[in-house]
Design an enzyme around this catalytic site. Structure first.
Site, PDB file in Angstrom:
ATOM      1  CB  CYS B 126      -0.907   0.004   1.222  1.00 32.67           C
ATOM      2  SG  CYS B 126      -1.858   1.536   1.372  1.00 32.67           S
ATOM      3  CB  CYS B 129      -2.136   4.615   4.283  1.00 30.26           C
ATOM      4  SG  CYS B 129      -3.566   3.854   3.503  1.00 30.26           S
ATOM      5  CB  SER B 130       0.162   0.745   6.360  1.00 31.60           C
ATOM      6  OG  SER B 130       1.216   1.677   6.384  1.00 31.60           O
ATOM      7  CB  CYS B 131      -4.484  -0.876   2.700  1.00 38.12           C
ATOM      8  SG  CYS B 131      -5.230   0.762   2.823  1.00 38.12           S
TER       9      CYS B 131
END
Lengths: 230, 221
Positions: B126, B129-131
């Site tokens: 991601c 962000c950090s999905c």
């Protein structure tokens, strides 16, 4: 709070930079490295009922100053996010944050969820799919071009993939639109597609021609490249 | 392209690298002490203000620290390796097939499974962000959330794979899935040779988190 947005192409949009050094996997990494990380995660999750939607929570981190963003860790971003949103939404004042002492109750629409309600939220989740109001404009296999746009707020079209040609590989139904949901402008659901980009179309000739990147993109990010398609 | 990376930093082991502010677990004892105090003060204030319930906060930490993790995804992979009907359903509708094993929910509402084959290698990131697919993998490791991985894997996937000592043959297509929506991706690794005699439970023991992100392969027992 309504409509609060940074006029930004933020530092969070990291794709394509190559000089942050090697990736450093940590053997037997714990879920949390410090207790404060554990508490920050918990606060963000337990506070979801009051600070949502998730796109607003993402955008508050995107609005961080670039140097601040790069020199703080993941859970410091989350700490900045929950504190900033609570203040912007009027739940807590700068003075209270400074002193650590509450001057009165927050004006909340309902009580905070308890442990059972949080368990239910984790179990059920928050699906993003909505009833479709329009038929998808593109079919699988269609050639598309992403729009090249200056960003006025939250978006999920990364900078590295703007103004690039790609191919629709899947239709994922209609999803709430982050660009409006993040700014209290409604969910405005749109068809969502997975789009394949050849590495050479993103990065030029100096990369493996065999490789590719897949992105999930909302219909308004896309223009048709095939003849006869809007 | 990946040759440069081999020369630059060997195979990129963590201990080869200089300290970097971009790696999020690098915080001095003093910085962490300050953060512990600051977070405790904010938590107490926000609980007093009624923003959240202490029991809910403790419970949600417990769920993600103890109940959810890559052991869930490993069960999905092992079943796909041993049950062709399940694998077909899994690739057709990831969320529905994974729900058969009782997994789903927050940050895994819309799951898609990408199958590695001798011709195609998938990996997941991601960049914005950090999905990450929480119900099947738990919370992501620090490197998945740090700038080094998020920035480089889309432009130089083979160089990033070299940081994990993973070498993908030149004639294999590398597909990078950048999780830009609420769709969440899980990689179905190739079943290693020599595991024909293993049971589903024994196979699940072989499957690790990194293989389901796509940065390593599953090795034979």
């Amino acid at each position: 709070m309504r409509g609060r947005r940074a006029n930004l192409d933020g530092i969070h949009d990291l794709g394509g930079i190559t000089n942050f050094g090697p990736v450093r996997p940590e053997p037997d990494e714990p879920v949390f490295h410090h207790d404060w990380e554990r508490r920050v995660f918990g606060m963000n999750m337990a506070g979801l009922a009051f600070v949502g939607p998730v796109d607003r929570a993402r955008h508050v981190i995107e609005r961080m100053d670039a140097i601040h963003y790069l020199t703080t860790s993941y859970y410091e971003h989350w700490l900045h996010g929950i504190v900033t949103l609570c203040e912007e939404l009027g739940y807590v004042s700068a003075e209270e944050l400074e002193s650590g002492k509450a001057k009165g109750p927050a004006n909340l629409p309902h009580p905070a969820p308890d442990a059972t309600m949080i368990e239910e939220l984790v179990r059920v989740g928050m699906p993003a799919i909505r009833p479709c109001v329009t038929a998808p404009a593109f079919s699988v296999g269609a050639r598309v071009m992403t729009r090249n746009m200056e960003v006025k707020g939250h978006t999920r079209l990364p900078r590295y993939a703007r103004g690039r040609p790609g191919t629709i590989v899947a239709y994922r139904a209609c999803h709430a639109f982050p660009d409006t949901a993040a700014h209290d402008l409604g969910e405005c659901p749109q068809p969502l597609y997975t789009v394949r980009f050849e590495a050479s179309d993103l990065w030029g000739d100096n990369v493996s021609r065999r490789d590719c990147v897949y992105l999930d993109l909302w219909e308004s990010y896309l223009q048709g490249l095939d003849e006869g398609v809007a | 392209m990946s040759d440069d990376h081999h020369h630059d930093h060997g195979h990129g082991h963590a201990h080869d690298a200089p300290p970097s502010p971009h790696h999020s677990s690098d915080r001095s004892a003093e910085q962490n002490r300050v953060l512990e105090e600051k977070v405790a003060r904010i938590e107490a204030l926000l609980i007093e203000k009624g923003l959240f319930d202490k029991g809910a906060l403790d419970r949600v930490i417990d769920i993600y620290e103890n109940d959810l993790g890559p052991m869930n995804g490993a069960r999905v992979v092992a079943k796909a390796w041993t049950d062709p009907g399940f694998k077909e359903r899994l690739l057709q509708d990831g969320s529905a097939a994974i729900a058969e094993l009782g997994f789903g929910g927050l940050q895994g509402e819309h799951l898609v499974v990408c199958e590695n084959t001798p011709e195609v290698h998938n990996l997941v990131v991601c960049t914005l962000c950090s999905c990450y697919p929480w119900p099947v993998l738990g919370l992501p490791p620090a490197w998945y959330k740090d700038a080094a991985y998020r920035s480089r894997v889309v432009v130089d996937p083979r160089g990033v794979l070299a940081d994990f000592d993973t070498d993908i043959a030149d004639d294999v297509e590398v597909r990078v899935w950048d999780s830009s929506s609420e769709m969440r991706y899980l990689v179905l690794p190739e079943r290693p040779a020599g595991t024909e005699h293993l049971t589903e439970d024994e196979l699940a023991q072989l499957v690790h988190r990194d293989a389901m992100i796509g940065v390593r392969k599953v090795e034979p027992a």
